[in-house]
Design a protein around this motif. Structure first.
Motif, PDB file in Angstrom:
ATOM      1  N   SER A 108       0.828  -1.215   0.000  1.00 26.82           N
ATOM      2  CA  SER A 108       0.000   0.000   0.000  1.00 26.82           C
ATOM      3  C   SER A 108       0.858   1.259   0.000  1.00 26.82           C
ATOM      4  O   SER A 108       0.544   2.229  -0.698  1.00 26.82           O
ATOM      5  N   LEU A 109       1.953   1.257   0.761  1.00 28.74           N
ATOM      6  CA  LEU A 109       2.831   2.432   0.780  1.00 28.74           C
ATOM      7  C   LEU A 109       3.469   2.660  -0.584  1.00 28.74           C
ATOM      8  O   LEU A 109       3.587   3.804  -1.040  1.00 28.74           O
ATOM      9  N   GLY A 110       3.893   1.584  -1.249  1.00 26.34           N
ATOM     10  CA  GLY A 110       4.458   1.738  -2.587  1.00 26.34           C
ATOM     11  C   GLY A 110       3.449   2.289  -3.574  1.00 26.34           C
ATOM     12  O   GLY A 110       3.784   3.154  -4.400  1.00 26.34           O
ATOM     13  N   ALA A 111       2.199   1.815  -3.491  1.00 25.08           N
ATOM     14  CA  ALA A 111       1.159   2.316  -4.386  1.00 25.08           C
ATOM     15  C   ALA A 111       0.812   3.767  -4.076  1.00 25.08           C
ATOM     16  O   ALA A 111       0.590   4.573  -4.988  1.00 25.08           O
ATOM     17  N   VAL A 112       0.780   4.127  -2.797  1.00 19.59           N
ATOM     18  CA  VAL A 112       0.459   5.506  -2.414  1.00 19.59           C
ATOM     19  C   VAL A 112       1.523   6.470  -2.923  1.00 19.59           C
ATOM     20  O   VAL A 112       1.214   7.507  -3.528  1.00 19.59           O
ATOM     21  N   LEU A 113       2.790   6.146  -2.680  1.00 19.78           N
ATOM     22  CA  LEU A 113       3.869   7.022  -3.145  1.00 19.78           C
ATOM     23  C   LEU A 113       3.855   7.152  -4.666  1.00 19.78           C
ATOM     24  O   LEU A 113       4.031   8.247  -5.213  1.00 19.78           O
ATOM     25  N   GLY A 114       3.644   6.044  -5.346  1.00 22.58           N
ATOM     26  CA  GLY A 114       3.619   6.084  -6.804  1.00 22.58           C
ATOM     27  C   GLY A 114       2.501   6.949  -7.340  1.00 22.58           C
ATOM     28  O   GLY A 114       2.716   7.774  -8.244  1.00 22.58           O
ATOM     29  N   ASN A 115       1.305   6.799  -6.807  1.00 20.20           N
ATOM     30  CA  ASN A 115       0.172   7.586  -7.299  1.00 20.20           C
ATOM     31  C   ASN A 115       0.335   9.064  -6.983  1.00 20.20           C
ATOM     32  O   ASN A 115       0.034   9.923  -7.820  1.00 20.20           O
ATOM     33  N   VAL A 116       0.790   9.383  -5.772  1.00 16.05           N
ATOM     34  CA  VAL A 116       0.928  10.781  -5.391  1.00 16.05           C
ATOM     35  C   VAL A 116       1.956  11.487  -6.272  1.00 16.05           C
ATOM     36  O   VAL A 116       1.723  12.612  -6.752  1.00 16.05           O
ATOM     37  N   ILE A 117       3.089  10.844  -6.512  1.00 18.51           N
ATOM     38  CA  ILE A 117       4.149  11.487  -7.298  1.00 18.51           C
ATOM     39  C   ILE A 117       3.791  11.548  -8.776  1.00 18.51           C
ATOM     40  O   ILE A 117       3.804  12.622  -9.394  1.00 18.51           O
ATOM     41  N   SER A 118       3.446  10.407  -9.364  1.00 16.07           N
ATOM     42  CA  SER A 118       3.223  10.366 -10.814  1.00 16.07           C
ATOM     43  C   SER A 118       1.939  11.087 -11.223  1.00 16.07           C
ATOM     44  O   SER A 118       1.937  11.842 -12.208  1.00 16.07           O
ATOM     45  N   CYS A 119       0.863  10.885 -10.482  1.00 13.18           N
ATOM     46  CA  CYS A 119      -0.408  11.528 -10.851  1.00 13.18           C
ATOM     47  C   CYS A 119      -0.354  13.039 -10.650  1.00 13.18           C
ATOM     48  O   CYS A 119      -0.944  13.796 -11.435  1.00 13.18           O
ATOM     49  N   SER A 120       0.359  13.502  -9.629  1.00 12.47           N
ATOM     50  CA  SER A 120       0.484  14.943  -9.432  1.00 12.47           C
ATOM     51  C   SER A 120       1.311  15.580 -10.539  1.00 12.47           C
ATOM     52  O   SER A 120       1.016  16.697 -10.989  1.00 12.47           O
ATOM     53  N   MET A 121       2.348  14.890 -11.015  1.00 11.75           N
ATOM     54  CA  MET A 121       3.156  15.414 -12.116  1.00 11.75           C
ATOM     55  C   MET A 121       2.338  15.486 -13.409  1.00 11.75           C
ATOM     56  O   MET A 121       2.385  16.486 -14.133  1.00 11.75           O
ATOM     57  N   ALA A 122       1.577  14.426 -13.689  1.00  5.68           N
ATOM     58  CA  ALA A 122       0.732  14.435 -14.885  1.00  5.68           C
ATOM     59  C   ALA A 122      -0.343  15.516 -14.784  1.00  5.68           C
ATOM     60  O   ALA A 122      -0.634  16.217 -15.768  1.00  5.68           O
ATOM     61  N   ALA A 123      -0.946  15.659 -13.612  1.00  8.25           N
ATOM     62  CA  ALA A 123      -1.978  16.671 -13.429  1.00  8.25           C
ATOM     63  C   ALA A 123      -1.415  18.079 -13.575  1.00  8.25           C
ATOM     64  O   ALA A 123      -2.067  18.968 -14.140  1.00  8.25           O
ATOM     65  N   TYR A 124      -0.209  18.304 -13.075  1.00 14.16           N
ATOM     66  CA  TYR A 124       0.430  19.614 -13.228  1.00 14.16           C
ATOM     67  C   TYR A 124       0.651  19.940 -14.694  1.00 14.16           C
ATOM     68  O   TYR A 124       0.443  21.082 -15.131  1.00 14.16           O
ATOM     69  N   ALA A 125       1.066  18.953 -15.479  1.00 15.55           N
ATOM     70  CA  ALA A 125       1.285  19.191 -16.908  1.00 15.55           C
ATOM     71  C   ALA A 125      -0.021  19.550 -17.604  1.00 15.55           C
ATOM     72  O   ALA A 125      -0.071  20.489 -18.415  1.00 15.55           O
ATOM     73  N   PHE A 126      -1.096  18.839 -17.300  1.00 15.98           N
ATOM     74  CA  PHE A 126      -2.372  19.116 -17.951  1.00 15.98           C
ATOM     75  C   PHE A 126      -2.989  20.429 -17.481  1.00 15.98           C
ATOM     76  O   PHE A 126      -3.669  21.115 -18.257  1.00 15.98           O
ATOM     77  N   ILE A 145      -6.186  16.679 -26.654  1.00 17.14           N
ATOM     78  CA  ILE A 145      -6.388  15.300 -27.096  1.00 17.14           C
ATOM     79  C   ILE A 145      -5.888  14.319 -26.039  1.00 17.14           C
ATOM     80  O   ILE A 145      -6.544  13.323 -25.710  1.00 17.14           O
ATOM     81  N   GLY A 146      -4.708  14.602 -25.491  1.00 14.85           N
ATOM     82  CA  GLY A 146      -4.163  13.737 -24.453  1.00 14.85           C
ATOM     83  C   GLY A 146      -5.032  13.705 -23.212  1.00 14.85           C
ATOM     84  O   GLY A 146      -5.240  12.638 -22.618  1.00 14.85           O
ATOM     85  N   PHE A 147      -5.579  14.871 -22.840  1.00 15.38           N
ATOM     86  CA  PHE A 147      -6.445  14.918 -21.659  1.00 15.38           C
ATOM     87  C   PHE A 147      -7.728  14.135 -21.912  1.00 15.38           C
ATOM     88  O   PHE A 147      -8.225  13.425 -21.026  1.00 15.38           O
ATOM     89  N   GLY A 148      -8.272  14.245 -23.125  1.00 16.61           N
ATOM     90  CA  GLY A 148      -9.476  13.488 -23.454  1.00 16.61           C
ATOM     91  C   GLY A 148      -9.239  11.988 -23.455  1.00 16.61           C
ATOM     92  O   GLY A 148     -10.075  11.210 -22.954  1.00 16.61           O
ATOM     93  N   LEU A 149      -8.099  11.558 -24.005  1.00 17.95           N
ATOM     94  CA  LEU A 149      -7.773  10.133 -23.996  1.00 17.95           C
ATOM     95  C   LEU A 149      -7.575   9.631 -22.565  1.00 17.95           C
ATOM     96  O   LEU A 149      -7.953   8.498 -22.235  1.00 17.95           O
ATOM     97  N   ALA A 161      -6.299   7.369 -13.881  1.00 21.43           N
ATOM     98  CA  ALA A 161      -6.790   8.625 -14.443  1.00 21.43           C
ATOM     99  C   ALA A 161      -7.703   9.366 -13.481  1.00 21.43           C
ATOM    100  O   ALA A 161      -7.810  10.596 -13.555  1.00 21.43           O
ATOM    101  N   PHE A 162      -8.360   8.652 -12.592  1.00 17.25           N
ATOM    102  CA  PHE A 162      -9.253   9.316 -11.643  1.00 17.25           C
ATOM    103  C   PHE A 162      -8.505  10.325 -10.787  1.00 17.25           C
ATOM    104  O   PHE A 162      -8.968  11.458 -10.576  1.00 17.25           O
ATOM    105  N   PHE A 163      -7.338   9.944 -10.298  1.00 19.74           N
ATOM    106  CA  PHE A 163      -6.570  10.839  -9.437  1.00 19.74           C
ATOM    107  C   PHE A 163      -5.948  11.983 -10.246  1.00 19.74           C
ATOM    108  O   PHE A 163      -5.800  13.096  -9.732  1.00 19.74           O
ATOM    109  N   ILE A 164      -5.593  11.710 -11.486  1.00 21.01           N
ATOM    110  CA  ILE A 164      -5.092  12.795 -12.342  1.00 21.01           C
ATOM    111  C   ILE A 164      -6.178  13.841 -12.536  1.00 21.01           C
ATOM    112  O   ILE A 164      -5.947  15.043 -12.407  1.00 21.01           O
ATOM    113  N   PHE A 165      -7.382  13.391 -12.853  1.00 17.93           N
ATOM    114  CA  PHE A 165      -8.500  14.322 -13.046  1.00 17.93           C
ATOM    115  C   PHE A 165      -8.806  15.078 -11.761  1.00 17.93           C
ATOM    116  O   PHE A 165      -9.080  16.287 -11.785  1.00 17.93           O
ATOM    117  N   LEU A 166      -8.753  14.398 -10.623  1.00 17.65           N
ATOM    118  CA  LEU A 166      -8.997  15.050  -9.332  1.00 17.65           C
ATOM    119  C   LEU A 166      -8.011  16.172  -9.089  1.00 17.65           C
ATOM    120  O   LEU A 166      -8.395  17.286  -8.697  1.00 17.65           O
TER     121      LEU A 166
END
Length: 282
Positions: free
Chosen positions: A82-100, A110-114, A156-161
Motif C-alpha cells: 500500500s505504501l508503494g502504491a500511495v507514493l507512486g500515485n501521489v508522485i506520478s499523478c500529481s506530475m501528470a496533473a500539473y502538466a495538464f 487530445i491527451g487529456f481526453g484520452l 486517471a481518476f486521481f489525475i483528473f482530481l
C-alpha cells in the motif's frame, strides 16, 4: 411554549431516527466484531451481535496464522504494498496533473481526453494483456505488477482530481514564481505541491484503501503464500473441503480494519477539503 415543545420534540425524533438508521448501517460491522469473540459453533446460530460466551482465543489463533505463516506477515506485506502504491500515485499523478493543468504543449486537449476515456475502461478488459506483458517481464508472483503501474500515472481518476484542484489555484502564483527565476519543476515542487496538500491527501486515502482492500488483482499475480496480503490471508481461513476457522477469520478481519480507520480519522479533515475543492469544480 407550544412552538418550543414542538421544535424540541422534532429535534429528539430526528436524532432518534438518525441513530436508528446509523445502527442498522453499522450492524454488520458490530456483528463481525461480536463474532470475533464467539466460539465457532455460536457464530451463525445467534443473530444478536453481543456474545453470550466470550472466546478470546480467536485473536490468538488468528494471529498465529495459517499454513506456517503468521498473520503479521500478511499485514506487513499489505503495508509495504500500500505504501508503494500511495507514493507512486501521489508522485506520478500529481506530475501528470500539473502538466495538464498548468503547462502548454501540443495535443494537450487530445491527451487529456484520452486520459479521461481510460476512466470508463473496465479493469477486466486490460487484465489479460497486462498479465501477458508482466509474464514476459517475469514479474508474476512479485509485487511489481501491483506497484509499478502506480509510478506511471495509470490511475486517471486521481489525475483528473488533481487537475481540477490545480486549475483552482491562481495563475498569478506561477507568474510571480517565473519572475523570481523559477522554472516549471521548481514551480511544481515549491508552489503547487504545498498548496495542493488536500488533493494529495485525498489521493493517498483512496489509493491506500483501494490497495489494502484489493483482492482480485493480488489473487491474479501472487501465488506464494508468504507473499500474500491481508485479503488473501483472510481467505486462507476458509476451506470449502474441510472445516473453516470462522472465529479467527472474523478476529483478523477486525484487526485488518484498524489501519483503515486510523488513516481515515487522521486525514478526515483534508479528505473532505480535497473532495470539496476538487470534485465539484467544472
Amino acid at each position: 411554549m407550544i412552538g418550543q415543545r414542538s421544535s424540541t420534540a422534532w429535534i429528539v425524533t430526528k436524532h432518534v431516527l438518525i441513530s436508528a438508521i446509523a445502527f442498522v448501517m453499522l450492524y454488520p460491522v458490530l456483528w463481525m466484531l461480536g463474532s470475533s469473540f464467539k466460539p465457532g459453533h455460536m457464530i451463525f446460530t445467534e443473530t444478536w451481535f453481543w456474545p453470550q460466551e466470550w472466546n478470546w482465543s480467536n485473536y490468538m489463533n488468528g494471529w498465529t496464522g495459517i499454513q506456517g505463516n503468521p498473520f503479521s506477515r500478511f499485514l506487513t506485506n499489505s503495508v509495504m504494498l500500500s505504501l508503494g502504491a500511495v507514493l507512486g500515485n501521489v508522485i506520478s499523478c500529481s506530475m501528470a496533473a500539473y502538466a495538464f493543468a498548468r503547462l502548454d504543449f501540443r495535443f494537450k486537449s487530445i491527451g487529456f481526453g484520452l486520459m479521461l476515456m481510460t476512466i470508463m475502461l473496465p479493469h477486466h478488459v486490460t487484465l489479460i494483456p497486462q498479465y501477458i506483458l508482466f509474464n514476459h517481464l517475469e514479474w508474476i508472483n512479485t509485487y511489481l505488477p501491483l506497484v509499478a503501474p502506480k509510478w506511471l500515472a495509470t490511475d486517471a481518476f486521481f489525475i483528473f482530481l488533481m487537475v481540477q484542484f490545480f486549475r483552482g489555484l491562481p495563475r498569478e502564483l506561477d507568474e510571480a514564481a517565473t519572475i523570481d527565476g523559477c522554472g516549471p519543476v521548481r514551480i511544481y515542487t515549491k508552489v503547487i505541491l504545498p498548496l495542493a496538500f488536500p488533493a494529495l491527501v485525498t489521493t493517498m486515502i483512496f489509493t491506500f484503501l483501494w490497495t489494502w482492500d484489493d483482492f482480485f488483482s493480488q489473487l491474479i499475480y501472487l501465488s506464494d503464500v508468504s507473499k500474500y496480503t491481508v485479503p488473501l490471508g483472510l481467505r486462507l481461513f476458509l476451506d470449502s473441503s474441510s472445516q473453516s476457522d470462522w472465529g479467527p477469520m472474523f478476529a483478523m478481519s477486525v484487526l485488518s480494519l484498524v489501519p483503515c480507520f486510523i488513516v481515515f480519522i487522521v486525514c478526515q479533515k483534508y479528505f473532505v477539503e480535497g473532495i470539496a475543492t476538487s470534485g465539484l469544480k467544472g
